[in-house]
Design an enzyme around this catalytic site. Structure first.
Site, PDB file in Angstrom:
ATOM      1  N   LYS A 166       1.769   2.116  -5.042  1.00  0.00           N
ATOM      2  CA  LYS A 166       2.413   1.581  -6.246  1.00  0.00           C
ATOM      3  C   LYS A 166       1.541   1.745  -7.479  1.00  0.00           C
ATOM      4  O   LYS A 166       2.043   2.059  -8.558  1.00  0.00           O
ATOM      5  CB  LYS A 166       2.737   0.083  -6.056  1.00  0.00           C
TER       6      LYS A 166
ATOM      7  N   ASP B 156       0.811  -1.222   0.000  1.00  0.00           N
ATOM      8  CA  ASP B 156       0.000   0.000   0.000  1.00  0.00           C
ATOM      9  C   ASP B 156       0.841   1.267   0.000  1.00  0.00           C
ATOM     10  O   ASP B 156       0.460   2.286   0.566  1.00  0.00           O
ATOM     11  CB  ASP B 156      -0.971   0.020   1.202  1.00  0.00           C
TER      12      ASP B 156
ATOM     13  N   GLN C 180       2.028  -5.994  -2.964  1.00  0.00           N
ATOM     14  CA  GLN C 180       2.416  -6.018  -1.550  1.00  0.00           C
ATOM     15  C   GLN C 180       3.754  -5.288  -1.361  1.00  0.00           C
ATOM     16  O   GLN C 180       4.092  -4.445  -2.167  1.00  0.00           O
ATOM     17  CB  GLN C 180       2.461  -7.460  -0.999  1.00  0.00           C
TER      18      GLN C 180
ATOM     19  N   GLY D 129      -4.424  -4.779  -3.908  1.00  0.00           N
ATOM     20  CA  GLY D 129      -5.401  -3.791  -4.343  1.00  0.00           C
ATOM     21  C   GLY D 129      -4.661  -2.545  -4.760  1.00  0.00           C
ATOM     22  O   GLY D 129      -4.057  -1.876  -3.937  1.00  0.00           O
ATOM     23  N   HIS D 130      -4.642  -2.281  -6.054  1.00  0.00           N
ATOM     24  CA  HIS D 130      -3.947  -1.098  -6.553  1.00  0.00           C
ATOM     25  C   HIS D 130      -4.968  -0.066  -7.007  1.00  0.00           C
ATOM     26  O   HIS D 130      -5.774  -0.333  -7.887  1.00  0.00           O
ATOM     27  CB  HIS D 130      -3.012  -1.477  -7.715  1.00  0.00           C
TER      28      HIS D 130
END
Ligand code: IMP
Ligand code: MG
Length: 422
Positions: A16, A13, A223, A40-41
């Site tokens: 990225k 988080d 990650q 989750g991006h």
């Protein structure tokens, strides 16, 4: 742009997604090489917010190819709904997405086992995303997994699934969990398989051919470094190699083809889930949450927050071979009077410059802080390094020099243009 590995330098988080989206403009191909839909991006383009879980963020730029590499674990039903969701928003997903035939599959029993095992740990729980990631990688290592190549051969898939369910249903029964119905899973997975089949290929060959043609590749890490299965705060980690080496094994592109490593880090630190976090600070976290910041993209959980940790990021720069850093979320610090930076830890009467490998010992560490003055003004409109207040520049120079890398990018907001390139 040269072939670049982008890694999270902290606990994930780091922002990225936005940096990848920004760099994709200059890349031809974007590759995911590890993790699954635990990631989750978040990317904001204009007024639209996209949250990507399995598909590389490069998909949002027309004309770019995206690869889901062999090192990724795929829940094919989740992947199909992600594709549907993107198509509904007008994003093209089809001939521009290549999925490795060697990528392993995540099944419903992986999810049940993930949740069950974590709950059983009680206070020692990891706080996983409950996406079945650990058990799916476990099956891969135990050589009992199934891959995308199985999914696209319906008869073979069904017979393998039957055998896998037999074993897993007996485990679930022993654990007091409900059995999983073959017919339901088989139908849903074959439906997904039919939709994905045209995209499934040998992505190693595809990537090597592209490299031969001089196309440039961006490896998008998911990650972060301290969630790495080998180098992170074990057992409070995810089940893949999130560090730079993972880009090679997870894609089949050899180390000598990689030109640079870009580390992404926040101007402070966050972590979701359990595990040691030496610089955690609840009051600071409360301020960020009150600003509406730091809620997880995958699970919606409030992230734990803390000060910048130079001990951890220096170690991260070493493991990943970070050449350049992208520092994100600088604007999260805009209103503070004073900002703490952790420069060392103390533990059992000693000063430590390197984080201890044992999670329990890391949890005991007390951070040694230095203070820097805040700038108490908005950085959101800065577009050049020189636009930033002097105290913000000093802060950035300090954290980057403590990490031992070079500052490449600063992000001052979620939008594409809120990016400073040095
Ligand atoms: P898992 O990957 O779901 O097994 O979760 C293991 C640990 O990694 C938990 O602490 C999660 O919160 C954390 N984690 C997994 N994926 C991400 C991510 O994309 N960002 C931040 N933390 C993550
Ligand atoms: Mg995330």
């Amino acid at each position: 742009m040269a072939n670049t590995i982008l890694v999270g330098a902290q606990w994930g988080d780091e922002g990225k997604g936005k940096i990848i989206d920004f760099l994709t403009e200059k890349a031809d191909i974007v590759v995911r090489s590890q993790g699954g839909n635990n990631a989750g991006h978040t990317v904001i383009c204009g007024s639209t917010k996209y949250v990507l879980h399995l598909i590389p963020s490069g998909i949002l730029r027309a004309g770019k190819a995206c690869v889901i590499g062999n090192g990724v674990v795929i829940d094919p039903v989740a992947l199909c709904s992600e594709i549907e969701g993107l198509r509904e928003k007008g994003v093209e997903v089809g001939a521009n997405l290549f999925i490795s035939d060697c990528a392993h599959l995540v099944f419903p029993y992986h999810k049940v086992l993930d949740e069950h095992r974590d709950l059983k740990k009680g206070s020692g729980k990891i706080g996983t995303t409950k996406r079945g990631i650990g058990p799916a990688y476990g099956d891969k290592a135990a050589r009992t997994g199934m891959r995308m190549s199985d999914l696209v051969q319906p008869e073979l898939f069904s017979s393998k699934l039957k055998a896998r369910l037999e074993e897993n249903n007996s485990i679930l029964k022993a654990l007091g969990e409900e059995r999983i119905d073959f017919g339901e899973v088989n139908a849903a997975y074959l439906r997904a398989g039919a939709l994905l089949a045209p995209m499934v290929t040998n992505t190693v060959v595809y990537l090597h051919q592209a490299l031969k043609e001089g196309r440039e590749v961006l490896f998008e890490g998911a990650q972060g470094t301290f969630l790495d299965l080998d180098h992170g705060t074990y057992p409070y980690v995810t089940s893949s190699n999130t560090t730079a080496g993972g880009a090679c094994t997870g894609s089949g592109v050899p180390p000598h083809r990689m030109d640079r490593v870009l580390g992404v880090m926040k101007a402070y630190t966050t972590r979701v889930g359990e595990g040691p976090f030496p610089t955690e600070n609840e009051a600071f976290g409360g301020r960020l949450h009150a600003m509406g910041r730091e809620f997880g993209a995958t699970t919606g959980r409030a992230r734990r927050c803390g000060w910048f940790d130079a001990v951890a990021t220096r170690y991260s720069a070493m493991i990943n071979g970070i050449d350049e850093l992208a520092v994100t979320n600088l604007d999260g610090l805009d209103q503070l009077d004073s900002i703490s930076i952790c420069t060392a830890y103390t533990n059992r009467g000693r000063t430590l410059e390197v984080p201890p490998s044992d999670a329990r010992q890391l949890a005991e560490c007390e951070p040694v802080y230095m203070e820097m003055p805040g700038w108490k003004s908005s950085t959101e409109d800065a577009r050049k390094f020189g636009d930033l207040p002097p105290d913000a520049r000093n802060y950035l120079e300090k954290i980057v020099s403590l990490t031992g890398a070079k500052l490449g990018i600063v992000s001052v907001g979620a939008h594409r243009d809120q990016t400073i390139v040095l």
